[in-house]
Design an enzyme around this catalytic site. Structure first.
Site, PDB file in Angstrom:
ATOM      1  N   ARG A 182       0.839  -1.203   0.000  1.00 15.12           N
ATOM      2  CA  ARG A 182       0.000   0.000   0.000  1.00 15.12           C
ATOM      3  C   ARG A 182       0.871   1.249   0.000  1.00 15.12           C
ATOM      4  O   ARG A 182       0.583   2.214  -0.712  1.00 15.12           O
ATOM      5  CB  ARG A 182      -0.939  -0.001   1.203  1.00 15.12           C
ATOM      6  CG  ARG A 182      -1.999  -1.091   1.142  1.00 15.12           C
ATOM      7  CD  ARG A 182      -2.962  -1.009   2.309  1.00 15.12           C
ATOM      8  NE  ARG A 182      -3.831   0.166   2.221  1.00 15.12           N
ATOM      9  CZ  ARG A 182      -4.632   0.569   3.200  1.00 15.12           C
ATOM     10  NH1 ARG A 182      -4.654  -0.083   4.355  1.00 15.12           N
ATOM     11  NH2 ARG A 182      -5.393   1.632   3.043  1.00 15.12           N
ATOM     12  N   CYS A 237      -1.538   6.022   9.158  1.00 15.11           N
ATOM     13  CA  CYS A 237      -1.844   4.760   8.467  1.00 15.11           C
ATOM     14  C   CYS A 237      -2.907   5.088   7.438  1.00 15.11           C
ATOM     15  O   CYS A 237      -2.842   6.130   6.795  1.00 15.11           O
ATOM     16  CB  CYS A 237      -2.279   3.686   9.461  1.00 15.11           C
ATOM     17  SG  CYS A 237      -3.702   4.167  10.471  1.00 15.11           S
TER      18      CYS A 237
END
Length: 281
Positions: A182, A237
């Site tokens: 990611r 995050c």
């Protein structure tokens, strides 16, 4: 180097779960299956535990900015603590069954509220069950108590702070806690734009755990070895949840200046003018 203990072992909980001054919070949850945690809690939980839901109790209303799991209204969070029989002197221990990410979110909010005695249970619910310790479906209604918060605003980094560090207008370190693919922009299962905040370095949150437990302090220190503790340190995050285990890890390693960017990457990409990077920095 200051170290702060933020976890408790199952052996401690086994000896203290019936203590009237200990309150246990069950934070089990599954992204994409929002009823899972509450259902699992009703079926069985550690005796005396109360349930806090990630999206109903540990997050606020989703708006244009603020990310997928914005911080809750703190008046609502404090009210939930009070209804759970928590006051400022209560020792609060938190668990989930997902390597500690949801428990760490609750732990972080407790610290943000100014609660000193807040801890994540190493091993979580699975560790408790593996030792054949008592579980129950009984739900206890605790008498309400009065809680006096002392909000720690210095624990938060605003999007402006992140923007300045990303653009190198301010010295600092941005830590991306998401999975490597990611961060690199190779895969993005949740957010609409793949990549990472320019200038961020990647330290996956799961690297601070093993078998559902946080690594010992010495290993946490080795994990962050070489990080400049004099610079502002901002952790993010996808939505501010899995950044919390990294903050716990950093705090235990002595990096008390580690702050949370609550909206995280999902907030960053909500601003059209923000750039994102792919690949290595």
């Amino acid at each position: 180097m200051k170290q702060v203990k933020n976890t408790k072992d199952i052996s401690w909980l086994q000896s203290n779960y019936l203590n009237e001054n200990v309150r246990i919070i069950d934070c089990r949850f599954k992204l994409g299956e929002p009823e899972y945690g509450k259902k699992a809690y009703k079926e069985s939980h550690i005796p005396g535990a109360v349930y806090f839901d990630l999206e109903k109790d540990l997050s606020g209303e989703v708006k244009k900015h603020g990310g997928r799991h914005p911080l809750p209204n703190m008046d609502d969070f404090i009210r939930k603590l009070e209804q759970s029989g928590v006051d400022n002197d209560t020792t609060v221990v938190v668990y989930d069954d997902s390597e500690g990410a949801f428990a760490a979110r609750c732990w972080w909010l407790l610290k943000y509220a100014g609660h000193n005695e807040a801890f994540v249970i190493n091993g979580g619910y699975e560790g408790w069950k593996k030792q054949n310790l008592p579980v129950t479906s009984e739900i206890i209604d605790f008498s309400s108590k009065k809680y006096h918060p002392n909000i720690q605003n210095e624990m938060i980094a605003a999007v402006d702070d992140v923007r300045e560090i990303s653009r190198k207008a301010l010295e600092g370190i941005l830590i991306d806690s998401r999975a490597r693919e990611r961060y690199l922009g190779l895969a993005e299962p949740i957010d609409k734009i793949p990549g990472h905040i320019p200038g961020a370095v990647n330290h996956e949150w799961t690297e601070g755990l093993q078998d559902g437990s946080f690594l010992p302090v010495e290993e946490q220190q080795r994990r962050w070895e070489g990080l400049d503790r004099e610079k502002p340190l901002i952790v993010y995050c996808g939505s501010g949840v899995t950044a919390a285990p990294n903050i716990l890890s950093l705090w235990e390693a002595g990096y008390q200046n580690a702050k949370l960017y609550p909206g995280s990457y999902s907030d960053w990409i909500s601003y059209e003018e923000h750039e994102v990077n792919k690949g290595e920095e």
